[in-house]
Design a protein around this motif. Structure first.
Motif, PDB file in Angstrom:
ATOM      1  N   LEU A  86     -59.837 -16.891  43.107  1.00 51.52           N
ATOM      2  CA  LEU A  86     -60.886 -16.558  42.137  1.00 51.52           C
ATOM      3  C   LEU A  86     -62.229 -17.161  42.532  1.00 51.52           C
ATOM      4  N   ILE A  87     -62.218 -18.340  43.163  1.00 56.44           N
ATOM      5  CA  ILE A  87     -63.474 -18.928  43.627  1.00 56.44           C
ATOM      6  C   ILE A  87     -64.164 -17.987  44.609  1.00 56.44           C
ATOM      7  N   GLY A  88     -63.381 -17.365  45.491  1.00 55.82           N
ATOM      8  CA  GLY A  88     -63.951 -16.426  46.456  1.00 55.82           C
ATOM      9  C   GLY A  88     -64.522 -15.174  45.822  1.00 55.82           C
ATOM     10  N   CYS A  89     -64.172 -14.921  44.572  1.00 53.42           N
ATOM     11  CA  CYS A  89     -64.658 -13.720  43.868  1.00 53.42           C
ATOM     12  C   CYS A  89     -65.828 -13.997  42.931  1.00 53.42           C
ATOM     13  N   LEU A  90     -66.233 -15.261  42.811  1.00 51.47           N
ATOM     14  CA  LEU A  90     -67.247 -15.619  41.816  1.00 51.47           C
ATOM     15  C   LEU A  90     -68.620 -15.047  42.159  1.00 51.47           C
ATOM     16  N   PRO A  91     -69.374 -14.658  41.135  1.00 48.55           N
ATOM     17  CA  PRO A  91     -70.772 -14.263  41.357  1.00 48.55           C
ATOM     18  C   PRO A  91     -71.610 -15.496  41.657  1.00 48.55           C
ATOM     19  N   THR A  92     -72.751 -15.300  42.315  1.00 48.44           N
ATOM     20  CA  THR A  92     -73.618 -16.413  42.687  1.00 48.44           C
ATOM     21  C   THR A  92     -74.645 -16.692  41.593  1.00 48.44           C
ATOM     22  N   ARG A  93     -75.416 -17.760  41.780  1.00 50.71           N
ATOM     23  CA  ARG A  93     -76.465 -18.110  40.818  1.00 50.71           C
ATOM     24  C   ARG A  93     -77.521 -17.015  40.740  1.00 50.71           C
ATOM     25  N   ASP A  94     -77.850 -16.388  41.849  1.00 47.80           N
ATOM     26  CA  ASP A  94     -78.845 -15.320  41.844  1.00 47.80           C
ATOM     27  C   ASP A  94     -78.382 -14.121  41.036  1.00 47.80           C
ATOM     28  N   GLN A  95     -77.069 -13.949  40.918  1.00 47.38           N
ATOM     29  CA  GLN A  95     -76.529 -12.787  40.219  1.00 47.38           C
ATOM     30  C   GLN A  95     -76.367 -13.014  38.715  1.00 47.38           C
ATOM     31  N   VAL A  96     -75.862 -14.204  38.313  1.00 45.36           N
ATOM     32  CA  VAL A  96     -75.565 -14.417  36.892  1.00 45.36           C
ATOM     33  C   VAL A  96     -76.164 -15.715  36.347  1.00 45.36           C
ATOM     34  N   GLY A  97     -76.995 -16.384  37.125  1.00 46.60           N
ATOM     35  CA  GLY A  97     -77.651 -17.595  36.637  1.00 46.60           C
ATOM     36  C   GLY A  97     -76.707 -18.771  36.491  1.00 46.60           C
ATOM     37  N   THR A  98     -76.879 -19.530  35.398  1.00 45.51           N
ATOM     38  CA  THR A  98     -76.114 -20.764  35.223  1.00 45.51           C
ATOM     39  C   THR A  98     -74.629 -20.516  34.945  1.00 45.51           C
ATOM     40  N   LEU A  99     -74.261 -19.269  34.642  1.00 39.75           N
ATOM     41  CA  LEU A  99     -72.843 -18.965  34.450  1.00 39.75           C
ATOM     42  C   LEU A  99     -72.051 -19.187  35.738  1.00 39.75           C
ATOM     43  N   ALA A 100     -72.699 -19.002  36.889  1.00 36.34           N
ATOM     44  CA  ALA A 100     -72.012 -19.130  38.178  1.00 36.34           C
ATOM     45  C   ALA A 100     -71.433 -20.535  38.385  1.00 36.34           C
ATOM     46  N   PRO A 101     -72.227 -21.608  38.241  1.00 35.47           N
ATOM     47  CA  PRO A 101     -71.631 -22.945  38.411  1.00 35.47           C
ATOM     48  C   PRO A 101     -70.608 -23.291  37.342  1.00 35.47           C
ATOM     49  N   VAL A 102     -70.763 -22.721  36.133  1.00 36.22           N
ATOM     50  CA  VAL A 102     -69.780 -22.966  35.073  1.00 36.22           C
ATOM     51  C   VAL A 102     -68.419 -22.398  35.470  1.00 36.22           C
ATOM     52  N   LEU A 103     -68.410 -21.177  35.970  1.00 37.38           N
ATOM     53  CA  LEU A 103     -67.161 -20.560  36.425  1.00 37.38           C
ATOM     54  C   LEU A 103     -66.575 -21.313  37.614  1.00 37.38           C
ATOM     55  N   LEU A 104     -67.452 -21.805  38.482  1.00 37.39           N
ATOM     56  CA  LEU A 104     -67.001 -22.580  39.634  1.00 37.39           C
ATOM     57  C   LEU A 104     -66.270 -23.846  39.181  1.00 37.39           C
ATOM     58  N   VAL A 105     -66.836 -24.544  38.212  1.00 36.08           N
ATOM     59  CA  VAL A 105     -66.218 -25.770  37.697  1.00 36.08           C
ATOM     60  C   VAL A 105     -64.869 -25.458  37.046  1.00 36.08           C
ATOM     61  N   LEU A 106     -64.779 -24.347  36.310  1.00 33.09           N
ATOM     62  CA  LEU A 106     -63.524 -23.969  35.659  1.00 33.09           C
ATOM     63  C   LEU A 106     -62.411 -23.760  36.693  1.00 33.09           C
ATOM     64  N   CYS A 107     -62.729 -23.033  37.755  1.00 35.07           N
ATOM     65  CA  CYS A 107     -61.736 -22.807  38.817  1.00 35.07           C
ATOM     66  C   CYS A 107     -61.362 -24.120  39.499  1.00 35.07           C
ATOM     67  N   ARG A 108     -62.342 -24.990  39.651  1.00 36.91           N
ATOM     68  CA  ARG A 108     -62.090 -26.280  40.293  1.00 36.91           C
ATOM     69  C   ARG A 108     -61.168 -27.138  39.430  1.00 36.91           C
ATOM     70  N   VAL A 109     -61.300 -27.047  38.115  1.00 34.62           N
ATOM     71  CA  VAL A 109     -60.410 -27.778  37.214  1.00 34.62           C
ATOM     72  C   VAL A 109     -58.967 -27.304  37.394  1.00 34.62           C
ATOM     73  N   LEU A 110     -58.777 -25.989  37.516  1.00 34.85           N
ATOM     74  CA  LEU A 110     -57.432 -25.455  37.735  1.00 34.85           C
ATOM     75  C   LEU A 110     -56.854 -25.952  39.055  1.00 34.85           C
ATOM     76  N   GLN A 111     -57.701 -26.047  40.090  1.00 35.66           N
ATOM     77  CA  GLN A 111     -57.242 -26.612  41.352  1.00 35.66           C
ATOM     78  C   GLN A 111     -56.774 -28.059  41.160  1.00 35.66           C
ATOM     79  N   GLY A 112     -57.520 -28.812  40.378  1.00 33.41           N
ATOM     80  CA  GLY A 112     -57.173 -30.205  40.156  1.00 33.41           C
ATOM     81  C   GLY A 112     -55.856 -30.374  39.417  1.00 33.41           C
ATOM     82  N   ILE A 113     -55.624 -29.539  38.415  1.00 36.17           N
ATOM     83  CA  ILE A 113     -54.355 -29.590  37.675  1.00 36.17           C
ATOM     84  C   ILE A 113     -53.188 -29.301  38.614  1.00 36.17           C
ATOM     85  N   SER A 114     -53.369 -28.312  39.479  1.00 32.27           N
ATOM     86  CA  SER A 114     -52.325 -27.981  40.436  1.00 32.27           C
ATOM     87  C   SER A 114     -52.037 -29.140  41.377  1.00 32.27           C
ATOM     88  N   ALA A 115     -53.092 -29.708  41.947  1.00 32.17           N
ATOM     89  CA  ALA A 115     -52.921 -30.807  42.898  1.00 32.17           C
ATOM     90  C   ALA A 115     -52.285 -32.031  42.244  1.00 32.17           C
TER      91      ALA A 115
END
Length: 431
Positions: A86-115
Protein backbone atom coordinates in the motif's frame (compact mmCIF):
# COMPACT_ATOMS: atom_id res chain seq x y z
CA UNK A 1 15.17 -22.36 7.47
CA UNK A 2 11.53 -21.32 7.57
CA UNK A 3 12.40 -18.76 10.26
CA UNK A 4 15.36 -17.51 8.19
CA UNK A 5 13.41 -17.10 4.97
CA UNK A 6 10.36 -15.64 6.68
CA UNK A 7 12.41 -13.07 8.57
CA UNK A 8 14.32 -12.16 5.41
CA UNK A 9 11.11 -11.56 3.50
CA UNK A 10 9.50 -9.68 6.40
CA UNK A 11 12.45 -7.38 7.00
CA UNK A 12 12.96 -6.72 3.32
CA UNK A 13 9.69 -4.83 3.59
CA UNK A 14 10.71 -3.08 6.79
CA UNK A 15 14.12 -1.91 5.57
CA UNK A 16 13.16 -0.64 2.13
CA UNK A 17 11.21 1.95 4.06
CA UNK A 18 14.41 3.03 5.81
CA UNK A 19 16.23 3.58 2.51
CA UNK A 20 13.27 5.46 1.08
CA UNK A 21 12.92 7.60 4.23
CA UNK A 22 16.53 8.71 3.87
CA UNK A 23 16.65 9.20 0.09
CA UNK A 24 13.15 9.66 -1.38
CA UNK A 25 10.36 10.57 1.03
CA UNK A 26 11.63 14.06 2.04
CA UNK A 27 10.92 15.20 -1.53
CA UNK A 28 7.85 13.06 -2.27
CA UNK A 29 5.78 13.41 0.91
CA UNK A 30 7.05 16.57 2.62
CA UNK A 31 7.64 20.27 1.93
CA UNK A 32 10.57 20.60 -0.50
CA UNK A 33 10.99 24.31 0.32
CA UNK A 34 12.51 23.36 3.69
CA UNK A 35 14.83 20.37 3.04
CA UNK A 36 16.13 20.11 6.61
CA UNK A 37 12.65 19.92 8.13
CA UNK A 38 11.47 17.56 5.38
CA UNK A 39 14.34 15.18 6.13
CA UNK A 40 13.64 15.36 9.87
CA UNK A 41 9.94 14.58 9.36
CA UNK A 42 10.72 11.75 6.96
CA UNK A 43 13.11 10.15 9.44
CA UNK A 44 10.44 10.59 12.13
CA UNK A 45 8.02 8.47 10.08
CA UNK A 46 10.69 5.74 10.16
CA UNK A 47 10.50 5.87 13.95
CA UNK A 48 6.68 5.77 14.00
CA UNK A 49 6.72 2.02 13.33
CA UNK A 50 8.93 1.54 16.36
CA UNK A 51 6.46 3.49 18.50
CA UNK A 52 3.68 1.16 17.31
CA UNK A 53 5.69 -1.96 18.07
CA UNK A 54 5.17 -2.05 21.88
CA UNK A 55 1.40 -1.90 21.31
CA UNK A 56 1.60 -4.70 18.78
CA UNK A 57 3.80 -6.68 21.16
CA UNK A 58 1.16 -6.61 23.90
CA UNK A 59 -1.47 -8.16 21.65
CA UNK A 60 0.68 -10.46 19.54
CA UNK A 61 2.68 -11.66 22.56
CA UNK A 62 -0.56 -12.49 24.37
CA UNK A 63 -2.00 -14.49 21.49
CA UNK A 64 1.34 -16.11 20.68
CA UNK A 65 1.59 -17.57 24.18
CA UNK A 66 -2.04 -18.68 24.06
CA UNK A 67 -2.61 -19.77 20.44
CA UNK A 68 0.91 -20.79 19.45
CA UNK A 69 3.93 -19.46 17.59
CA UNK A 70 2.91 -20.57 14.09
CA UNK A 71 -0.30 -18.51 13.85
CA UNK A 72 1.50 -15.31 14.81
CA UNK A 73 4.28 -15.97 12.30
CA UNK A 74 1.77 -16.31 9.45
CA UNK A 75 -0.28 -13.27 10.53
CA UNK A 76 2.69 -10.92 10.86
CA UNK A 77 4.00 -11.81 7.42
CA UNK A 78 0.69 -11.15 5.65
CA UNK A 79 0.18 -7.85 7.49
CA UNK A 80 3.68 -6.66 6.56
CA UNK A 81 3.25 -7.57 2.89
CA UNK A 82 -0.09 -5.79 2.54
CA UNK A 83 0.94 -2.60 4.36
CA UNK A 84 4.19 -2.34 2.38
CA UNK A 85 2.41 -2.80 -0.95
CA UNK A 86 0.00 0.00 0.00
CA UNK A 87 2.92 2.38 0.62
CA UNK A 88 3.92 1.89 -3.02
CA UNK A 89 0.40 2.93 -4.07
CA UNK A 90 0.16 6.12 -2.00
CA UNK A 91 -0.45 9.49 -3.65
CA UNK A 92 2.25 12.13 -3.18
CA UNK A 93 2.08 15.51 -1.43
CA UNK A 94 1.73 17.27 -4.79
CA UNK A 95 -1.35 15.17 -5.53
CA UNK A 96 -3.31 15.22 -2.24
CA UNK A 97 -1.45 17.61 0.06
CA UNK A 98 -1.08 16.80 3.75
CA UNK A 99 -3.19 13.65 3.38
CA UNK A 100 -0.17 11.96 1.76
CA UNK A 101 2.08 11.92 4.87
CA UNK A 102 -0.92 10.95 7.03
CA UNK A 103 -1.53 7.85 4.91
CA UNK A 104 2.19 7.12 4.94
CA UNK A 105 2.26 7.16 8.75
CA UNK A 106 -0.81 4.87 8.91
CA UNK A 107 0.87 2.26 6.70
CA UNK A 108 4.06 2.60 8.73
CA UNK A 109 2.12 1.88 11.93
CA UNK A 110 0.82 -1.36 10.39
CA UNK A 111 4.39 -2.30 9.51
CA UNK A 112 5.39 -1.71 13.11
CA UNK A 113 2.60 -3.89 14.51
CA UNK A 114 3.67 -6.68 12.19
CA UNK A 115 7.35 -6.42 13.11
CA UNK A 116 6.40 -6.48 16.81
CA UNK A 117 5.44 -10.14 16.65
CA UNK A 118 7.78 -11.31 13.90
CA UNK A 119 11.11 -11.72 15.65
CA UNK A 120 9.65 -12.84 18.99
CA UNK A 121 7.59 -15.59 17.37
CA UNK A 122 10.38 -16.71 15.04
CA UNK A 123 12.91 -16.70 17.89
CA UNK A 124 10.56 -18.68 20.14
CA UNK A 125 9.91 -21.13 17.33
CA UNK A 126 13.60 -21.81 16.64
CA UNK A 127 14.67 -21.86 20.31
CA UNK A 128 11.99 -24.38 21.24
CA UNK A 129 12.85 -26.64 18.29
CA UNK A 130 16.64 -26.42 18.79
CA UNK A 131 18.93 -29.04 20.37
CA UNK A 132 19.76 -27.80 23.91
CA UNK A 133 23.47 -27.41 23.21
CA UNK A 134 22.95 -25.45 19.97
CA UNK A 135 20.21 -22.98 20.84
CA UNK A 136 22.46 -20.01 20.09
CA UNK A 137 23.24 -21.26 16.59
CA UNK A 138 19.63 -22.17 15.77
CA UNK A 139 18.08 -18.93 17.01
CA UNK A 140 20.69 -16.86 15.17
CA UNK A 141 19.01 -17.81 11.90
CA UNK A 142 16.18 -15.41 12.68
CA UNK A 143 18.65 -12.52 12.81
CA UNK A 144 20.59 -13.85 9.83
CA UNK A 145 17.27 -13.69 8.00
CA UNK A 146 16.77 -10.13 9.17
CA UNK A 147 20.19 -9.20 7.80
CA UNK A 148 19.37 -11.06 4.60
CA UNK A 149 16.21 -9.00 4.24
CA UNK A 150 18.17 -5.81 4.83
CA UNK A 151 20.71 -6.91 2.21
CA UNK A 152 17.96 -7.67 -0.29
CA UNK A 153 16.30 -4.32 0.39
CA UNK A 154 19.58 -2.50 -0.18
CA UNK A 155 20.35 -4.40 -3.40
CA UNK A 156 16.89 -3.62 -4.76
CA UNK A 157 17.34 0.07 -4.01
CA UNK A 158 20.74 0.36 -5.71
CA UNK A 159 19.40 0.26 -9.32
CA UNK A 160 16.36 2.27 -8.26
CA UNK A 161 18.54 5.03 -6.77
CA UNK A 162 20.54 5.12 -10.01
CA UNK A 163 17.46 6.06 -12.08
CA UNK A 164 17.22 9.60 -13.50
CA UNK A 165 15.83 11.97 -10.88
CA UNK A 166 12.46 12.44 -12.59
CA UNK A 167 11.82 8.70 -12.98
CA UNK A 168 13.06 7.98 -9.47
CA UNK A 169 10.70 10.45 -7.83
CA UNK A 170 7.68 9.62 -9.99
CA UNK A 171 7.49 5.81 -10.19
CA UNK A 172 10.90 4.25 -9.54
CA UNK A 173 10.75 4.38 -5.74
CA UNK A 174 7.43 2.51 -5.78
CA UNK A 175 8.77 -0.68 -7.39
CA UNK A 176 10.49 -2.13 -4.26
CA UNK A 177 7.27 -1.63 -2.29
CA UNK A 178 5.12 -3.30 -4.94
CA UNK A 179 7.41 -6.33 -4.83
CA UNK A 180 6.09 -7.05 -1.34
CA UNK A 181 3.17 -8.91 -2.93
CA UNK A 182 5.61 -11.65 -3.88
CA UNK A 183 7.07 -11.42 -0.39
CA UNK A 184 3.71 -12.10 1.23
CA UNK A 185 2.83 -15.00 -1.09
CA UNK A 186 6.17 -16.79 -0.73
CA UNK A 187 6.28 -16.25 3.01
CA UNK A 188 2.76 -17.61 3.49
CA UNK A 189 3.54 -20.76 1.51
CA UNK A 190 6.62 -21.40 3.63
CA UNK A 191 5.23 -20.63 7.06
CA UNK A 192 1.87 -22.36 6.81
CA UNK A 193 3.73 -25.70 6.65
CA UNK A 194 5.51 -25.18 9.97
CA UNK A 195 4.88 -27.49 12.91
CA UNK A 196 4.10 -25.97 16.29
CA UNK A 197 6.98 -26.30 18.76
CA UNK A 198 7.19 -29.39 21.02
CA UNK A 199 7.69 -27.16 24.07
CA UNK A 200 4.47 -25.22 23.43
CA UNK A 201 2.47 -28.38 22.65
CA UNK A 202 3.72 -30.03 25.85
CA UNK A 203 2.85 -26.92 27.86
CA UNK A 204 -0.65 -26.84 26.39
CA UNK A 205 -1.19 -30.59 26.92
CA UNK A 206 0.03 -30.75 30.52
CA UNK A 207 -0.33 -27.51 32.50
CA UNK A 208 -2.38 -25.71 29.86
CA UNK A 209 -1.65 -22.31 28.36
CA UNK A 210 -1.58 -19.28 30.61
CA UNK A 211 -4.84 -17.36 30.64
CA UNK A 212 -3.15 -13.99 31.20
CA UNK A 213 0.49 -14.25 30.06
CA UNK A 214 1.15 -10.59 30.83
CA UNK A 215 0.18 -11.00 34.49
CA UNK A 216 2.49 -14.00 34.93
CA UNK A 217 5.25 -12.22 33.04
CA UNK A 218 5.12 -9.13 35.24
CA UNK A 219 4.91 -11.18 38.44
CA UNK A 220 7.68 -13.71 37.79
CA UNK A 221 9.91 -12.15 35.10
CA UNK A 222 9.68 -8.38 35.56
CA UNK A 223 13.45 -8.03 36.11
CA UNK A 224 14.18 -9.96 32.91
CA UNK A 225 11.73 -7.80 30.98
CA UNK A 226 13.68 -4.74 32.14
CA UNK A 227 16.94 -6.39 31.08
CA UNK A 228 15.55 -7.10 27.62
CA UNK A 229 14.28 -3.51 27.28
CA UNK A 230 17.72 -2.20 28.18
CA UNK A 231 19.46 -4.73 25.95
CA UNK A 232 17.26 -3.93 22.98
CA UNK A 233 18.65 -0.39 22.93
CA UNK A 234 21.68 -1.82 21.14
CA UNK A 235 19.50 -1.83 18.02
CA UNK A 236 20.18 1.93 17.88
CA UNK A 237 23.48 1.02 16.27
CA UNK A 238 21.59 -0.57 13.38
CA UNK A 239 19.16 2.30 12.83
CA UNK A 240 21.88 4.96 13.02
CA UNK A 241 24.07 3.00 10.60
CA UNK A 242 21.25 2.14 8.19
CA UNK A 243 19.32 5.41 8.08
CA UNK A 244 21.04 8.43 9.65
CA UNK A 245 24.55 7.66 8.38
CA UNK A 246 23.14 7.11 4.89
CA UNK A 247 21.34 10.45 5.02
CA UNK A 248 24.47 12.20 6.35
CA UNK A 249 26.80 10.67 3.78
CA UNK A 250 24.59 11.68 0.84
CA UNK A 251 23.91 15.19 2.17
CA UNK A 252 25.48 18.31 0.67
CA UNK A 253 28.02 18.51 3.52
CA UNK A 254 29.66 15.20 2.49
CA UNK A 255 28.29 14.59 -1.00
CA UNK A 256 28.75 10.82 -1.33
CA UNK A 257 26.97 9.05 -4.18
CA UNK A 258 23.71 7.31 -3.22
CA UNK A 259 24.49 4.03 -4.95
CA UNK A 260 28.01 3.93 -3.51
CA UNK A 261 26.72 4.29 0.05
CA UNK A 262 24.04 1.67 -0.52
CA UNK A 263 26.83 -0.71 -1.52
CA UNK A 264 28.50 -0.09 1.86
CA UNK A 265 25.34 -1.30 3.58
CA UNK A 266 24.98 -4.23 1.20
CA UNK A 267 28.53 -5.50 1.75
CA UNK A 268 28.32 -4.98 5.52
CA UNK A 269 25.13 -7.03 5.62
CA UNK A 270 26.73 -9.70 3.45
CA UNK A 271 29.56 -10.04 5.98
CA UNK A 272 26.99 -10.09 8.79
CA UNK A 273 25.29 -13.09 7.20
CA UNK A 274 28.45 -15.09 7.89
CA UNK A 275 29.41 -13.42 11.16
CA UNK A 276 26.08 -13.86 12.98
CA UNK A 277 26.01 -17.69 13.06
CA UNK A 278 29.72 -17.76 13.92
CA UNK A 279 29.26 -15.47 16.91
CA UNK A 280 26.18 -17.49 17.94
CA UNK A 281 28.12 -20.75 17.73
CA UNK A 282 30.83 -19.21 19.91
CA UNK A 283 28.16 -18.29 22.47
CA UNK A 284 27.09 -21.95 22.64
CA UNK A 285 30.64 -22.73 23.76
CA UNK A 286 31.70 -19.82 25.99
CA UNK A 287 28.33 -18.32 26.96
CA UNK A 288 25.91 -15.63 25.82
CA UNK A 289 27.16 -12.79 28.02
CA UNK A 290 30.77 -12.45 26.83
CA UNK A 291 29.82 -12.52 23.15
CA UNK A 292 26.98 -10.06 23.66
CA UNK A 293 29.28 -7.71 25.57
CA UNK A 294 31.79 -7.74 22.73
CA UNK A 295 29.05 -6.59 20.36
CA UNK A 296 27.51 -3.93 22.61
CA UNK A 297 30.72 -2.36 23.92
CA UNK A 298 32.54 -2.74 20.60
CA UNK A 299 29.73 -1.02 18.69
CA UNK A 300 30.02 2.03 20.96
CA UNK A 301 33.63 2.41 19.80
CA UNK A 302 33.32 1.50 16.13
CA UNK A 303 30.44 3.94 15.53
CA UNK A 304 32.89 6.79 16.18
CA UNK A 305 35.26 5.33 13.61
CA UNK A 306 32.57 4.81 10.98
CA UNK A 307 31.02 8.27 11.22
CA UNK A 308 34.49 9.81 11.26
CA UNK A 309 35.27 7.93 8.04
CA UNK A 310 32.15 9.39 6.42
CA UNK A 311 33.21 12.89 7.46
CA UNK A 312 36.52 12.41 5.58
CA UNK A 313 34.73 11.55 2.33
CA UNK A 314 37.17 8.65 1.75
CA UNK A 315 35.13 5.87 0.21
CA UNK A 316 37.66 3.03 0.84
CA UNK A 317 37.80 4.05 4.51
CA UNK A 318 34.01 4.24 4.75
CA UNK A 319 33.66 0.80 3.17
CA UNK A 320 36.26 -0.82 5.43
CA UNK A 321 35.01 0.64 8.70
CA UNK A 322 31.37 0.11 7.72
CA UNK A 323 32.03 -3.60 7.27
CA UNK A 324 34.00 -3.84 10.53
CA UNK A 325 31.50 -1.84 12.58
CA UNK A 326 28.25 -3.29 11.31
CA UNK A 327 29.20 -6.53 9.59
CA UNK A 328 31.54 -7.90 12.28
CA UNK A 329 31.35 -6.14 15.66
CA UNK A 330 27.62 -5.36 15.85
CA UNK A 331 26.87 -8.91 14.67
CA UNK A 332 28.20 -10.26 17.98
CA UNK A 333 25.30 -8.69 19.90
CA UNK A 334 22.86 -9.09 17.03
CA UNK A 335 23.52 -12.79 16.63
CA UNK A 336 23.34 -13.66 20.32
CA UNK A 337 20.38 -11.67 21.61
CA UNK A 338 17.70 -14.06 20.23
CA UNK A 339 18.95 -16.88 22.46
CA UNK A 340 20.15 -14.60 25.27
CA UNK A 341 16.75 -12.92 25.68
CA UNK A 342 14.62 -15.98 24.91
CA UNK A 343 16.39 -18.11 27.52
CA UNK A 344 15.41 -15.66 30.26
CA UNK A 345 11.76 -16.76 30.06
CA UNK A 346 9.79 -19.98 30.52
CA UNK A 347 7.78 -21.50 27.65
CA UNK A 348 4.45 -20.20 28.90
CA UNK A 349 5.46 -16.52 28.64
CA UNK A 350 8.47 -16.61 26.31
CA UNK A 351 6.85 -14.94 23.31
CA UNK A 352 5.25 -12.23 25.45
CA UNK A 353 8.49 -11.55 27.32
CA UNK A 354 10.58 -11.28 24.18
CA UNK A 355 8.00 -9.28 22.25
CA UNK A 356 7.24 -6.71 24.94
CA UNK A 357 10.83 -6.33 26.14
CA UNK A 358 12.42 -6.01 22.72
CA UNK A 359 9.77 -3.80 21.20
CA UNK A 360 9.88 -1.20 23.95
CA UNK A 361 13.65 -1.03 23.55
CA UNK A 362 13.36 -1.02 19.76
CA UNK A 363 10.91 1.89 19.97
CA UNK A 364 13.68 4.02 21.46
CA UNK A 365 16.10 2.71 18.84
CA UNK A 366 13.73 3.64 16.04
CA UNK A 367 13.48 7.25 17.17
CA UNK A 368 17.23 7.37 17.69
CA UNK A 369 17.38 8.36 14.03
CA UNK A 370 15.14 11.38 14.65
CA UNK A 371 17.13 12.40 17.72
CA UNK A 372 20.35 12.01 15.75
CA UNK A 373 19.02 14.35 13.05
CA UNK A 374 18.41 16.98 15.71
CA UNK A 375 21.70 16.40 17.52
CA UNK A 376 23.59 16.76 14.25
CA UNK A 377 22.72 20.47 14.19
CA UNK A 378 21.15 22.72 11.54
CA UNK A 379 23.67 21.63 8.91
CA UNK A 380 23.36 17.95 9.85
CA UNK A 381 27.13 17.43 10.03
CA UNK A 382 27.92 17.11 13.76
CA UNK A 383 28.83 13.44 13.46
CA UNK A 384 30.79 13.35 16.73
CA UNK A 385 27.72 14.23 18.80
CA UNK A 386 25.72 11.55 16.99
CA UNK A 387 28.45 8.98 17.67
CA UNK A 388 28.53 10.00 21.34
CA UNK A 389 24.74 9.67 21.50
CA UNK A 390 24.91 6.18 19.96
CA UNK A 391 27.64 5.13 22.38
CA UNK A 392 25.51 6.30 25.31
CA UNK A 393 22.68 4.07 24.10
CA UNK A 394 25.08 1.11 24.21
CA UNK A 395 25.65 1.53 27.96
CA UNK A 396 22.28 0.09 29.16
CA UNK A 397 22.77 -3.11 27.08
CA UNK A 398 26.18 -3.60 28.71
CA UNK A 399 24.69 -3.16 32.19
CA UNK A 400 21.80 -5.51 31.35
CA UNK A 401 24.18 -8.23 30.14
CA UNK A 402 26.41 -7.94 33.21
CA UNK A 403 23.41 -8.36 35.52
CA UNK A 404 21.87 -11.30 33.63
CA UNK A 405 22.32 -15.00 34.36
CA UNK A 406 24.36 -17.15 32.00
CA UNK A 407 21.93 -19.60 30.39
CA UNK A 408 23.86 -21.22 27.53
CA UNK A 409 24.21 -24.54 29.38
CA UNK A 410 20.80 -24.59 31.10
CA UNK A 411 18.48 -27.40 29.84
CA UNK A 412 15.62 -26.07 27.71
CA UNK A 413 12.91 -27.33 30.06
CA UNK A 414 14.50 -25.45 32.97
CA UNK A 415 14.80 -22.08 31.23
CA UNK A 416 13.05 -19.28 33.07
CA UNK A 417 12.98 -21.16 36.40
CA UNK A 418 13.43 -18.98 39.46
CA UNK A 419 16.79 -19.14 41.19
CA UNK A 420 15.80 -17.70 44.57
CA UNK A 421 14.82 -21.08 45.97
CA UNK A 422 11.08 -20.42 45.75
CA UNK A 423 8.75 -22.12 43.32
CA UNK A 424 6.83 -19.97 40.85
CA UNK A 425 3.40 -19.02 42.05
CA UNK A 426 0.54 -20.94 40.45
CA UNK A 427 -1.08 -19.15 37.55
CA UNK A 428 -4.53 -19.40 36.11
CA UNK A 429 -4.40 -21.43 32.94
CA UNK A 430 -6.80 -22.24 30.15
CA UNK A 431 -6.93 -25.71 28.70
Amino acid sequence: MAAWIGSALEYYDFFIYGSAAALIFPEVFFDESDPATATLLSLATFGVAYAARPVGALFLGHFGDRAGRKKIMVFTLILMGVSTFLIGCLPTRDQVGTLAPVLLVLCRVLQGISAAGEQASANSMTLEHAPPHRRGFFTSFTLSGTQGGQLLATLVFIPVAALPEEQLMSWGWRVPFWMSVAVAVVGYVIRRKLDETPAFEQQAATEGVVKLPLAVLMREHWADVLRVIAGALVASVSTIFTVWALSYATSDSVGMDRSAMLWVGALANLVALGAIPLWATLSDRIGRRPVYLIGAAGSAVTMFLYLWAISTGSYPLILLLGIVAFGVVYSAANGVWPSFYGEMFSTRVRLSGMAIGTQIGFAVAGFAVTFAAQIAGPDGDDWFSVALFTAALCVPPVVAALSARETAKVPTELLGERTDGRAPQPAKVAA
